[in-house]
Design a protein around this motif. Structure first.
Motif, mmCIF file in Angstrom:
data_model
loop_
_atom_site.group_PDB
_atom_site.id
_atom_site.type_symbol
_atom_site.label_atom_id
_atom_site.label_comp_id
_atom_site.label_asym_id
_atom_site.label_seq_id
_atom_site.Cartn_x
_atom_site.Cartn_y
_atom_site.Cartn_z
ATOM 1 N N GLU A 42 14.919 -43.187 -57.000
ATOM 2 C CA GLU A 42 14.890 -41.846 -57.558
ATOM 3 C C GLU A 42 14.978 -40.796 -56.445
ATOM 4 O O GLU A 42 15.027 -41.120 -55.256
ATOM 5 N N PHE A 43 15.000 -39.546 -56.843
ATOM 6 C CA PHE A 43 15.356 -38.441 -55.952
ATOM 7 C C PHE A 43 14.542 -38.413 -54.662
ATOM 8 O O PHE A 43 15.098 -38.407 -53.553
ATOM 9 N N ASP A 44 13.215 -38.384 -54.787
ATOM 10 C CA ASP A 44 12.378 -38.258 -53.592
ATOM 11 C C ASP A 44 12.501 -39.476 -52.680
ATOM 12 O O ASP A 44 12.441 -39.354 -51.449
ATOM 13 N N GLU A 45 12.681 -40.631 -53.273
ATOM 14 C CA GLU A 45 12.881 -41.846 -52.470
ATOM 15 C C GLU A 45 14.176 -41.759 -51.671
ATOM 16 O O GLU A 45 14.245 -42.193 -50.513
ATOM 17 N N SER A 46 15.211 -41.174 -52.268
ATOM 18 C CA SER A 46 16.485 -41.010 -51.569
ATOM 19 C C SER A 46 16.343 -40.080 -50.372
ATOM 20 O O SER A 46 16.932 -40.322 -49.313
ATOM 21 N N LEU A 47 15.554 -39.022 -50.520
ATOM 22 C CA LEU A 47 15.346 -38.101 -49.393
ATOM 23 C C LEU A 47 14.711 -38.827 -48.209
ATOM 24 O O LEU A 47 15.041 -38.555 -47.046
ATOM 25 N N GLU A 48 13.817 -39.756 -48.488
ATOM 26 C CA GLU A 48 13.189 -40.524 -47.407
ATOM 27 C C GLU A 48 14.211 -41.386 -46.677
ATOM 28 O O GLU A 48 14.184 -41.485 -45.440
ATOM 29 N N LYS A 96 13.849 -28.795 -37.062
ATOM 30 C CA LYS A 96 14.417 -30.060 -37.492
ATOM 31 C C LYS A 96 15.440 -29.769 -38.589
ATOM 32 O O LYS A 96 15.481 -28.660 -39.118
ATOM 33 N N PRO A 97 16.246 -30.763 -38.954
ATOM 34 C CA PRO A 97 17.080 -30.577 -40.147
ATOM 35 C C PRO A 97 16.190 -30.253 -41.347
ATOM 36 O O PRO A 97 15.052 -30.734 -41.436
ATOM 37 N N VAL A 98 16.699 -29.452 -42.273
ATOM 38 C CA VAL A 98 15.904 -29.033 -43.418
ATOM 39 C C VAL A 98 16.645 -29.348 -44.720
ATOM 40 O O VAL A 98 17.848 -29.108 -44.832
ATOM 41 N N PHE A 99 15.920 -29.906 -45.686
ATOM 42 C CA PHE A 99 16.481 -30.146 -47.018
ATOM 43 C C PHE A 99 16.359 -28.873 -47.852
ATOM 44 O O PHE A 99 15.258 -28.303 -47.953
ATOM 45 N N ILE A 100 17.452 -28.441 -48.454
ATOM 46 C CA ILE A 100 17.407 -27.421 -49.497
ATOM 47 C C ILE A 100 17.576 -28.156 -50.814
ATOM 48 O O ILE A 100 18.590 -28.830 -51.034
ATOM 49 N N THR A 101 16.586 -28.069 -51.688
ATOM 50 C CA THR A 101 16.550 -28.902 -52.892
ATOM 51 C C THR A 101 16.741 -28.086 -54.166
ATOM 52 O O THR A 101 16.568 -26.871 -54.174
ATOM 53 N N HIS A 102 17.111 -28.789 -55.242
ATOM 54 C CA HIS A 102 17.123 -28.243 -56.605
ATOM 55 C C HIS A 102 18.023 -27.026 -56.750
ATOM 56 O O HIS A 102 17.573 -25.933 -57.090
ATOM 57 N N TYR A 103 19.313 -27.249 -56.526
ATOM 58 C CA TYR A 103 20.309 -26.197 -56.694
ATOM 59 C C TYR A 103 20.569 -25.942 -58.185
ATOM 60 O O TYR A 103 20.352 -26.826 -59.029
ATOM 61 N N PRO A 104 21.096 -24.752 -58.513
ATOM 62 C CA PRO A 104 21.465 -24.471 -59.904
ATOM 63 C C PRO A 104 22.503 -25.453 -60.424
ATOM 64 O O PRO A 104 23.426 -25.844 -59.691
ATOM 65 N N HIS A 109 16.833 -31.570 -63.596
ATOM 66 C CA HIS A 109 15.393 -31.569 -63.318
ATOM 67 C C HIS A 109 14.647 -31.890 -64.613
ATOM 68 O O HIS A 109 14.975 -31.364 -65.677
ATOM 69 N N PRO A 110 13.634 -32.761 -64.563
ATOM 70 C CA PRO A 110 12.950 -33.150 -65.808
ATOM 71 C C PRO A 110 12.195 -32.012 -66.487
ATOM 72 O O PRO A 110 11.912 -32.090 -67.689
ATOM 73 N N GLU A 111 11.866 -30.960 -65.747
ATOM 74 C CA GLU A 111 11.083 -29.861 -66.317
ATOM 75 C C GLU A 111 11.855 -28.547 -66.393
ATOM 76 O O GLU A 111 11.316 -27.537 -66.841
ATOM 77 N N ARG A 112 13.109 -28.562 -65.929
ATOM 78 C CA ARG A 112 13.926 -27.344 -65.967
ATOM 79 C C ARG A 112 15.352 -27.726 -66.351
ATOM 80 O O ARG A 112 15.861 -28.755 -65.913
ATOM 81 N N ASP A 113 15.993 -26.868 -67.119
ATOM 82 C CA ASP A 113 17.374 -27.160 -67.504
ATOM 83 C C ASP A 113 18.386 -26.371 -66.691
ATOM 84 O O ASP A 113 19.581 -26.442 -66.952
ATOM 85 N N ASP A 114 17.899 -25.618 -65.677
ATOM 86 C CA ASP A 114 18.820 -24.779 -64.897
ATOM 87 C C ASP A 114 19.073 -25.312 -63.492
ATOM 88 O O ASP A 114 19.898 -24.768 -62.762
ATOM 89 N N VAL A 115 18.366 -26.360 -63.078
ATOM 90 C CA VAL A 115 18.566 -26.930 -61.743
ATOM 91 C C VAL A 115 18.678 -28.441 -61.845
ATOM 92 O O VAL A 115 18.296 -29.046 -62.857
#
Length: 431
Positions: free
Chosen positions: A231-237, A315-323, A334-340
């Motif tokens: 899942e998403f957070d695991e992929s970031l790792e 350090k490199p930075v993750f920008i997450t949850h784009y529109p 996103h499970p709690e938002r329909d716009d990102v």
């Protein structure tokens, strides 16, 4: 006489050896000639002393032209002033081929001239160092993913549709039907992940984007992993561990090359996981505070915006949850938002921009059909891809790392065109 390579010389101190090399440069001082020799593995100095070799060999050494190829024999001696900690005391020279009027001389040349002569510009010390760093990143990439249990799979270069759903494709005829040069192997890698679990590809991709910035190439290489049950957070790792791994590999194995390029290695030594994360929402707020009034929620970031965000971190930075509206059709909402969506771009430090784009992928069949329709894509062309959501769908994630931007960042190169052997740019298809 044992024939060796330059990078083997540190282990041959005191021995008589034979080198095959090109003359990168030369100079003479009275009765001593200094030959700068290169053989692809490195650069080393050859010292020709007139009193030791006689008039004929000494004059031969002085007359050698830049990039002539030679065999030299001599004794390897220690010299800490040279990068390999040694040099060769030349006793004889055999000319293989004389180079006449080599175009790139030891002086300043314009960029267009150097690009026209890219086939020989690669021989220079700087370009040699960048290519060695590129090679180390590739080697470390295979090592990392093999160690992590990934299987290398190869997606096709000729495709029948666009993974990103854009028109920035190179079209060609595939017998009696239309085909395109791939802009990403991702969709095929998702299919591979459903078979093999964790997979990665490494291959060329093509973007018909009419951009002239220092960050863009028309043809570039991508590393594209896909992971089932991740899942998403695991992929970031995985992403931050991978980037940390290749940076540390370059620091360990390319010390001479980094030194030759004048790279500030302290900035690279700091590149270790975990990396900071900032949401798209917070990034917009940050940019407004920095005076970027031109950017509004729902807009994609340009180079100045990414650079401003990157400068706030070491350090490199993750920008997450784009529109959802500015990202491709296949990204999981996103499970709690329909716009990102559950996605992230990894922005490199020092103004090098995005080096990774990734997301969790949609695995719900009906939602995938809906998204394909919303993006006005041909459902028939994506039927095989829809099958992945139909037969044993699972949560899965993946990402793509652009090799050339990563090489440019790690090597400290000003322009991405120097991070690939033969760059393809908007107005350049030669050499």
């Amino acid at each position: 006489m044992k024939k060796i390579l330059i990078n083997q010389m540190p282990n041959m101190i005191g021995e008589d050896v034979k080198l095959g090399a090109w003359i990168a440069n030369k100079r003479s001082s009275g009765k001593i000639a200094f030959l700068q020799l290169r053989d692809g593995t490195g650069f080393v100095q050859g010292v020709v002393v007139k009193a030791d070799v006689g008039e004929e060999i000494f004059q031969q050494a002085k007359s050698l032209t830049q990039e002539s190829s030679v065999y030299v024999t001599g004794t390897v001696t220690a010299d800490e002033r040279n990068s390999f900690g040694c040099e060769i005391q030349v006793t004889s020279i055999e000319l293989i081929s004389e180079a006449v009027d080599f175009p790139i001389t030891p002086k300043e040349h314009g960029t267009e001239f150097l690009m026209d002569n890219r086939h020989v510009w690669l021989r220079s010390r700087k370009q040699h160092a960048i290519m060695k760093i590129r090679n180390e990143i590739i080697r470390a990439t295979y090592e990392f993913f093999n160690n992590e249990g990934f299987v290398k799979m190869d997606p096709p270069i000729l495709t029948g549709s666009s993974p990103e759903g854009t028109s920035e494709l190179f079209a060609t005829k595939y017998f009696d039907e239309d085909a395109y040069l791939s802009q990403s192997g991702q969709l095929y890698m998702e299919a591979a992940a459903m078979a093999m679990g964790k997979v990665f590809s490494f291959g060329p991709t093509f973007r018909a984007e009419k951009s002239k910035t220092r960050r863009h190439l028309i043809e570039f290489w991508m590393i594209e992993p896909e992971m089932a049950f991740v899942e998403f957070d695991e992929s970031l790792e995985v992403q931050e561990n991978y980037v940390s791994y290749i940076v540390q590999a370059v620091l360990k194995n390319c010390k001479l090359e980094l030194e030759r390029l004048g790279r500030d290695v302290a900035k690279l030594e700091n590149i270790t996981a975990p990396f900071p994360r900032i949401s798209y929402d917070d990034a917009i707020e940050f940019l407004h505070k920095q005076g970027f009034d031109d950017i509004q929620w729902g807009d994609d970031f340009g180079a100045p915006h990414e650079t401003a965000i990157a400068e706030a971190y070491d350090k490199p930075v993750f920008i997450t949850h784009y529109p959802i509206g500015i990202k491709p059709f296949y990204m999981q909402p996103h499970p709690e938002r329909d716009d990102v969506v559950l996605c992230a771009d990894l922005i490199a430090p020092e103004g090098y921009g995005e080096i990774i784009g990734g997301s969790e992928r949609i695995y719900d069949y009906e939602l995938m059909k809906q998204r394909i329709k919303e993006h006005n894509l041909d459902e028939e062309a994506y039927k095989w891809y829809l099958d992945l959501s139909k037969y044993g769908a699972v949560p899965h994630s993946g990402f793509g790392l652009g090799l050339e931007r990563t090489v440019a960042w790690i090597s400290g190169s000003e322009h991405v065109r120097e991070s690939i052997p033969f760059p393809r740019l908007l107005n350049r298809l030669y050499p």
